[in-house]
Motif scaffolding. Structure first.
Motif, mmCIF file in Angstrom:
data_model
loop_
_atom_site.group_PDB
_atom_site.id
_atom_site.type_symbol
_atom_site.label_atom_id
_atom_site.label_comp_id
_atom_site.label_asym_id
_atom_site.label_seq_id
_atom_site.Cartn_x
_atom_site.Cartn_y
_atom_site.Cartn_z
ATOM 1 N N PRO A 453 0.820 -1.202 0.000
ATOM 2 C CA PRO A 453 0.000 0.000 0.000
ATOM 3 C C PRO A 453 0.864 1.267 0.000
ATOM 4 C CG PRO A 453 0.144 -0.863 2.217
ATOM 5 C CD PRO A 453 0.895 -1.827 1.342
ATOM 6 N N TYR A 454 0.310 2.337 -0.545
ATOM 7 C CA TYR A 454 1.055 3.593 -0.690
ATOM 8 C C TYR A 454 0.269 4.704 -0.007
ATOM 9 C CZ TYR A 454 3.194 7.667 -2.930
ATOM 10 O OH TYR A 454 3.810 8.866 -3.174
ATOM 11 N N LYS A 455 0.930 5.452 0.860
ATOM 12 C CA LYS A 455 0.290 6.566 1.561
ATOM 13 C C LYS A 455 0.571 7.867 0.822
ATOM 14 C CE LYS A 455 0.359 4.584 6.220
ATOM 15 N NZ LYS A 455 0.774 4.786 7.636
ATOM 16 N N CYS A 456 -0.460 8.681 0.669
ATOM 17 C CA CYS A 456 -0.266 9.960 0.001
ATOM 18 C C CYS A 456 -1.176 11.015 0.621
ATOM 19 C CB CYS A 456 -0.525 9.836 -1.495
ATOM 20 S SG CYS A 456 -2.141 9.173 -1.923
ATOM 21 N N LEU A 457 -0.886 12.257 0.281
ATOM 22 C CA LEU A 457 -1.627 13.398 0.791
ATOM 23 C C LEU A 457 -2.554 13.933 -0.299
ATOM 24 C CD1 LEU A 457 1.349 15.268 2.518
ATOM 25 C CD2 LEU A 457 -0.283 13.688 3.590
ATOM 26 N N TYR A 458 -3.429 14.834 0.082
ATOM 27 C CA TYR A 458 -4.246 15.524 -0.903
ATOM 28 C C TYR A 458 -3.390 16.509 -1.694
ATOM 29 C CZ TYR A 458 -8.458 13.547 1.106
ATOM 30 O OH TYR A 458 -9.430 12.660 1.522
ATOM 31 N N ARG A 520 -1.939 13.752 -10.124
ATOM 32 C CA ARG A 520 -2.175 14.565 -8.933
ATOM 33 C C ARG A 520 -3.346 13.986 -8.161
ATOM 34 N NH1 ARG A 520 -0.282 18.849 -6.614
ATOM 35 N NH2 ARG A 520 1.201 19.123 -8.315
ATOM 36 N N THR A 521 -3.125 13.765 -6.889
ATOM 37 C CA THR A 521 -4.191 13.246 -6.037
ATOM 38 C C THR A 521 -5.274 14.318 -5.879
ATOM 39 O OG1 THR A 521 -3.042 13.996 -4.044
ATOM 40 C CG2 THR A 521 -2.615 11.738 -4.778
ATOM 41 N N PRO A 522 -6.477 13.929 -5.467
ATOM 42 C CA PRO A 522 -7.559 14.913 -5.331
ATOM 43 C C PRO A 522 -7.170 16.079 -4.421
ATOM 44 C CG PRO A 522 -8.418 12.691 -5.171
ATOM 45 C CD PRO A 522 -6.926 12.565 -5.178
ATOM 46 N N VAL A 523 -7.638 17.251 -4.776
ATOM 47 C CA VAL A 523 -7.273 18.453 -4.019
ATOM 48 C C VAL A 523 -8.157 18.636 -2.798
ATOM 49 C CG1 VAL A 523 -6.412 19.599 -6.082
ATOM 50 C CG2 VAL A 523 -8.788 19.940 -5.403
ATOM 51 N N SER A 524 -9.257 17.919 -2.739
ATOM 52 C CA SER A 524 -10.240 18.176 -1.692
ATOM 53 C C SER A 524 -10.817 16.876 -1.159
ATOM 54 C CB SER A 524 -11.370 19.050 -2.251
ATOM 55 O OG SER A 524 -12.504 19.040 -1.428
ATOM 56 N N LYS A 525 -11.168 16.882 0.121
ATOM 57 C CA LYS A 525 -11.849 15.739 0.719
ATOM 58 C C LYS A 525 -13.283 15.614 0.223
ATOM 59 C CE LYS A 525 -9.020 15.799 4.905
ATOM 60 N NZ LYS A 525 -8.991 15.932 6.386
ATOM 61 N N ASN A 526 -13.813 16.687 -0.363
ATOM 62 C CA ASN A 526 -15.131 16.582 -0.987
ATOM 63 C C ASN A 526 -15.081 15.725 -2.247
ATOM 64 O OD1 ASN A 526 -16.241 18.247 0.953
ATOM 65 N ND2 ASN A 526 -16.151 20.088 -0.310
ATOM 66 N N LEU A 527 -13.923 15.724 -2.913
ATOM 67 C CA LEU A 527 -13.762 14.877 -4.092
ATOM 68 C C LEU A 527 -13.570 13.422 -3.694
ATOM 69 C CD1 LEU A 527 -11.369 16.990 -6.354
ATOM 70 C CD2 LEU A 527 -13.828 16.683 -6.591
ATOM 71 N N ALA A 528 -12.783 13.204 -2.650
ATOM 72 C CA ALA A 528 -12.461 11.847 -2.206
ATOM 73 C C ALA A 528 -12.288 11.870 -0.694
ATOM 74 C CB ALA A 528 -11.195 11.342 -2.884
ATOM 75 N N PRO A 529 -13.256 11.409 0.051
ATOM 76 C CA PRO A 529 -13.090 11.353 1.510
ATOM 77 C C PRO A 529 -11.855 10.545 1.876
ATOM 78 C CG PRO A 529 -15.375 10.926 0.920
ATOM 79 C CD PRO A 529 -14.588 10.933 -0.365
ATOM 80 N N PRO A 530 -11.232 10.846 3.009
ATOM 81 C CA PRO A 530 -10.004 10.141 3.374
ATOM 82 C C PRO A 530 -10.234 8.645 3.537
ATOM 83 C CG PRO A 530 -10.874 11.401 5.233
ATOM 84 C CD PRO A 530 -11.656 11.803 4.040
ATOM 85 N N VAL A 549 -3.923 2.536 -2.195
ATOM 86 C CA VAL A 549 -3.394 3.827 -1.779
ATOM 87 C C VAL A 549 -4.261 4.349 -0.640
ATOM 88 C CG1 VAL A 549 -2.381 4.400 -4.018
ATOM 89 C CG2 VAL A 549 -4.727 5.096 -3.524
ATOM 90 N N ASN A 550 -3.607 4.970 0.304
ATOM 91 C CA ASN A 550 -4.309 5.547 1.447
ATOM 92 C C ASN A 550 -4.163 7.060 1.373
ATOM 93 O OD1 ASN A 550 -3.907 6.003 4.931
ATOM 94 N ND2 ASN A 550 -5.803 5.374 3.962
ATOM 95 N N ILE A 551 -5.267 7.742 1.102
ATOM 96 C CA ILE A 551 -5.269 9.202 0.966
ATOM 97 C C ILE A 551 -5.701 9.807 2.289
ATOM 98 C CG2 ILE A 551 -6.119 11.164 -0.367
ATOM 99 C CD1 ILE A 551 -6.820 9.232 -2.614
#
Length: 552
Positions: A453-458, A520-530, A549-551
């Motif tokens: 698994p891969y951890k990433c940020l918004y 680019r990972t989603p810019v907002s938690k509205n696009l993709a909840p954590p 992946v864990n956002i």
């Protein structure tokens, strides 16, 4: 000698814990495409509810008031529940953990009745399952994805009785639980001391009819942070933080109900992320049963034709309108599953009748793939049929390798295997969409990095390296990267199901059939909840195997 005894005991325990006799029977019929494979002829329980977790294991359960299942609990363990309506003492399992990679499973223990419940996975990867029937109606159950873990139950974890409710993960990591039988409200989990226990939602009362065709409402998080809620034949956009309806949508043309027990299915179509934002937010609803179908079947033995229509609506348009189209065949109790390439699989169900005990007829054995990018009139592709009818209480979920796990079918009050039109089904099978056919193996990407698994940020740039054995410049430049949220699936609706097509830069060749792409990972938690998502590279509509992946 002591060592031999220990090893022998361990071996016997593993045989009890895991059933390891998979059948590799498969079949292919020239009238369609795709492929079916029986994975397990019996897992001992019927797969009424399913959730894939980030350790590639699937939690499956049916209900505790069925009587004895065909799978014993280990170590002579028994469930003791004086409130159970079937057995106060039951030494059989009603839940399992299915290990996808090894095709084995082990029994799990639920203490209270999980029948017709709901759930979703929290940002930390734990499955939160809520409600059910009888003494389970206000329970919260937690399953952590770890070796040997089992269900943990929280008594009175819910403020209201939740039976046939819908859950969705929110941008702040909480779950919202909406509706249920005679519950015209919603609540949150976990609870906070400052918030009320429940919030009234009159829309659920307004959409109730004599057949209660507003259960298991279709719920989606919009990119503005509000919730699209569809029940019966209508929808609203709900600001759950202020408990205000901010938009009402037109009734779906024809006015026929689509929610349980009329039981159509629905998905949020892929969200395409561009530098300017999301292109469209569009909901698709297909199938169901006409008004009166449930009562006609249950009271008069008359099984009405299911609906053959789908409706699409762009929920953020200034003047949103439903656009209707016809499926190749009528279908009630179908399951709609987002595939990694953005297409939609419609699977399971019946051509006549309604959801409910013994109320479906004419099983629909052929899945259909819906291609949302095609022009109207050319969006449906009929697939090879299964040999197993999947009627009421069937399920389907996407797996990391691109197959779809299919199980369930229990259209009776108890476990009935003989003397009925459609026996209780304990098997698991996999449907492989056409993109897994051998003829496409040279086009299939393989992700080299990052590792799963891969951890990433918004709003983070991620370099994805992959290989493709046969690729053209034109094909490579059209490569896309998708992320899919694994869903909690029951009663023809996959809660929390979501697919995003990530924004990307040009693909760069690294030589020897190896490439890299910056996304680019989603810019907002509205696009993709954590939380956990499956990431796929898609080349010429052929997806790779996914990585987790864990956002956050």
């Amino acid at each position: 000698m002591a060592t031999l005894n220990i090893n022998l005991c361990s071996f016997i325990f593993l045989l009890i814990l895991f059933t390891i006799q998979p059948s590799h029977r498969s079949h292919a019929i020239a009238s369609g495409t795709g492929r079916w494979q029986i994975l397990q002829t019996s897992v001992g329980i019927s797969a009424m509810h399913m959730q894939l977790l980030h350790n590639d294991r699937v939690v499956i359960f049916d209900r505790t008031d069925f009587g004895r299942s065909n799978l014993s609990l280990p170590n002579s363990q028994c469930r003791n529940d004086v409130n159970d309506t079937a057995l106060a003492v039951d030494c059989t399992a009603h839940s399992i953990e299915y290990h996808v990679l090894s095709n084995m499973f082990r029994p799990l223990t639920v203490q209270t009745d999980v029948w017709c419940s709901s759930g979703a996975v929290m940002p930390n990867g734990s499955l939160i399952q809520t409600g059910g029937f009888n003494d389970g109606e206000r329970r919260v159950r937690v399953f952590n994805p770890c070796d040997g873990c089992d269900w943990e139950e929280i008594d009175n974890g819910l403020a209201a009785r939740r039976w046939y409710a819908t859950n969705h993960i929110l941008p702040d990591g909480r779950q919202i639980i909406i509706g249920g039988r005679r519950q015209f409200n919603y609540e949150f989990y976990p609870k906070t001391s400052a918030a009320p226990d429940t919030y009234t939602l009159p829309f659920l009362l307004q959409t109730r009819d004599p057949e209660e065709n507003n259960l298991y409402p279709f719920v989606y998080l919009n990119v503005d942070g509000n919730l699209f809620v569809f029940a019966n034949n209508r929808a609203i956009l709900l600001n759950y933080t202020t408990n205000k309806v901010v938009r009402r949508y037109p009734m779906i043309p024809g006015g026929e109900p689509r929610s349980y027990p009329s039981t159509g299915s629905s998905v949020l179509l892929p969200l395409k992320i561009t530098p300017q934002g999301v292109v469209e937010v569009e909901v698709l609803i297909c199938g169901g049963a006409p008004k009166g179908s449930y009562n006609q079947a249950s009271s008069n033995g008359v099984f009405m034709d299911a609906l053959n229509t789908c409706g699409r609506i762009k929920i953020n348009d200034p003047n949103p309108q439903w656009v209707m189209e016809s499926m190749p065949q009528s279908r009630v109790m179908g399951d709609m599953t987002l595939l990694p390439n953005g297409n939609v699989l419609i699977i399971n169900g019946a051509a006549k009748g309604s959801a409910g005990w013994e109320l479906g007829r004419n099983p629909v054995l052929n899945p259909v793939i819906y291609l949302p990018e095609n022009a109207t009139g050319s969006r449906f592709e009929t697939q090879v049929p299964s040999i197993v009818p999947r009627m009421y209480h069937s399920t389907a979920i996407l797996l990391r390798d691109g197959r779809v796990l299919v199980g369930g079918s229990n259209p009776h009050t108890y476990y009935n295997f003989t003397g009925v039109l459609f026996p209780t089904e304990l098997s698991l099978e996999a449907f492989s969409p056409p993109y897994l056919d051998y003829q496409f193996s040279n086009l299939r990407p393989k992700i080299v990095s990052p590792a799963s698994p891969y951890k990433c940020l918004y709003n983070q740039t991620v370099k994805v390296e992959f290989t493709v054995r046969t690729a053209s410049t034109a094909g490579i430049n059209k490569v896309k990267v998708t992320v899919v949220a694994p869903s909690f699936t029951t009663h023809s609706f996959s809660m929390n199901q979501r697919l995003l097509v990530l924004g990307k830069e040009e693909v760069r060749s690294l030589g020897k059939s190896k490439y890299e792409i910056l996304v680019r990972t989603p810019v907002s938690k509205n696009l993709a909840p954590p939380g956990y998502y499956l990431l796929f590279v898609v080349h010429q509509e052929i997806p790779s195997e996914g990585i987790w992946v864990n956002i956050q």
